[in-house]
Design an enzyme around this catalytic site. Sequence first.
Site, PDB file in Angstrom:
ATOM      1  N   HIS A 147      19.686-126.104  76.241  1.00  0.00           N
ATOM      2  CA  HIS A 147      18.554-125.285  75.787  1.00  0.00           C
ATOM      3  C   HIS A 147      18.011-125.808  74.467  1.00  0.00           C
ATOM      4  CE1 HIS A 147      20.443-121.714  78.117  1.00  0.00           C
ATOM      5  NE2 HIS A 147      19.343-122.055  78.750  1.00  0.00           N
TER       6      HIS A 147
ATOM      7  N   LYS B 199      19.377-111.930  87.282  1.00  0.00           N
ATOM      8  CA  LYS B 199      20.816-112.211  87.385  1.00  0.00           C
ATOM      9  C   LYS B 199      21.616-111.361  86.391  1.00  0.00           C
ATOM     10  CE  LYS B 199      19.676-116.545  85.014  1.00  0.00           C
ATOM     11  NZ  LYS B 199      19.547-117.964  85.191  1.00  0.00           N
TER      12      LYS B 199
ATOM     13  N   ARG C 218      16.499-129.985  85.017  1.00  0.00           N
ATOM     14  CA  ARG C 218      17.758-130.716  85.005  1.00  0.00           C
ATOM     15  C   ARG C 218      17.847-131.655  86.192  1.00  0.00           C
ATOM     16  NH1 ARG C 218      20.827-125.242  83.941  1.00  0.00           N
ATOM     17  NH2 ARG C 218      18.892-124.666  84.963  1.00  0.00           N
TER      18      ARG C 218
ATOM     19  N   SER D 282      24.245-122.319  81.579  1.00  0.00           N
ATOM     20  CA  SER D 282      24.942-121.187  80.957  1.00  0.00           C
ATOM     21  C   SER D 282      26.046-120.674  81.873  1.00  0.00           C
ATOM     22  CB  SER D 282      23.963-120.050  80.659  1.00  0.00           C
ATOM     23  OG  SER D 282      23.001-120.458  79.734  1.00  0.00           O
TER      24      SER D 282
HETATM   25  P1  ADP Z   1      16.328-118.856  83.521  1.00  0.00           P
HETATM   26  O1  ADP Z   1      17.150-117.722  84.016  1.00  0.00           O
HETATM   27  O2  ADP Z   1      14.931-118.460  83.152  1.00  0.00           O
HETATM   28  O3  ADP Z   1      16.381-120.115  84.330  1.00  0.00           O
HETATM   29  P2  ADP Z   1      18.026-120.203  81.632  1.00  0.00           P
HETATM   30  O4  ADP Z   1      18.531-119.674  80.347  1.00  0.00           O
HETATM   31  O5  ADP Z   1      19.025-120.512  82.687  1.00  0.00           O
HETATM   32  O6  ADP Z   1      16.972-119.155  82.097  1.00  0.00           O
HETATM   33  O7  ADP Z   1      17.137-121.476  81.371  1.00  0.00           O
HETATM   34  C1  ADP Z   1      15.983-121.410  80.558  1.00  0.00           C
HETATM   35  C2  ADP Z   1      15.240-122.717  80.673  1.00  0.00           C
HETATM   36  O8  ADP Z   1      16.029-123.751  80.108  1.00  0.00           O
HETATM   37  C3  ADP Z   1      14.952-123.159  82.107  1.00  0.00           C
HETATM   38  O9  ADP Z   1      13.711-123.846  82.116  1.00  0.00           O
HETATM   39  C4  ADP Z   1      16.074-124.107  82.418  1.00  0.00           C
HETATM   40  O10 ADP Z   1      15.690-125.047  83.402  1.00  0.00           O
HETATM   41  C5  ADP Z   1      16.238-124.770  81.073  1.00  0.00           C
HETATM   42  N1  ADP Z   1      17.595-125.303  80.906  1.00  0.00           N
HETATM   43  C6  ADP Z   1      18.770-124.646  80.939  1.00  0.00           C
HETATM   44  N2  ADP Z   1      19.809-125.487  80.757  1.00  0.00           N
HETATM   45  C7  ADP Z   1      19.264-126.705  80.600  1.00  0.00           C
HETATM   46  C8  ADP Z   1      19.796-128.025  80.407  1.00  0.00           C
HETATM   47  N3  ADP Z   1      21.098-128.257  80.358  1.00  0.00           N
HETATM   48  N4  ADP Z   1      18.931-129.028  80.301  1.00  0.00           N
HETATM   49  C9  ADP Z   1      17.607-128.811  80.378  1.00  0.00           C
HETATM   50  N5  ADP Z   1      17.028-127.622  80.571  1.00  0.00           N
HETATM   51  C10 ADP Z   1      17.843-126.588  80.688  1.00  0.00           C
END
Ligand code: ADP
Length: 163
Positions: free
Chosen positions: A21, A45, A94, A132
């Site tokens: 992030h 979720k 990703r 996460s």
């Molecule tokens: P959501 O539930 O909206 O997907 P996340 O917290 O899982 O929320 O992710 C928020 C954003 O950050 C999304 O665009 C996700 O693709 C991106 N993201 C999460 N982890 C990574 C990572 N390791 N590398 C690049 N982008 C990431």
Amino acid sequence: MTKKRIIGLYPGSFDPTTNGHLDIAQRAHKICDQLHIAVVANPSKNVLFSVEERVKLLKKTTRHLRNIQVSSFDGLLVNYARQIKANMIFRGLRAVADFEYEFQMALINRNLYPEIEVVFLVPNEKFIFLSSSSIKEVAKLGGDVRGFVPPVVEKALRRVYEP
Ligand code: ADP
């Protein structure tokens, strides 16, 4: 012609913040005049951390970056984007697995708010496999998550899983 100020919005669950992030936030920050990182208060979720905790962790880990604001929102992303006058939404990509859902959401959001651009950023390859949910799984099983998350997040995870 004067260039339009870029007000970016980087939304997500951030449950909790990972180095992936932060990598995306730093890249988005370089592109924008102002960047809002916004925590989805009630994502579809299940979440481990409260919205207040998720905002607090993000604030602590991004406070070295200027022109970043961390907030939370509920409801439609485009409504929040309008409210804060954002003209660019950032999402991280990703793997191919992210693509289909993100592509669909980007088109829906652009239909709902035609003035917005959705921009996908690719993280440093060392964060490609980071999510996460996998971090929570590792922490729950007693694994070492240093290197995947910032130290304040590691401490927060320890407080949850090693009471
Ligand atoms: P959501 O539930 O909206 O997907 P996340 O917290 O899982 O929320 O992710 C928020 C954003 O950050 C999304 O665009 C996700 O693709 C991106 N993201 C999460 N982890 C990574 C990572 N390791 N590398 C690049 N982008 C990431």
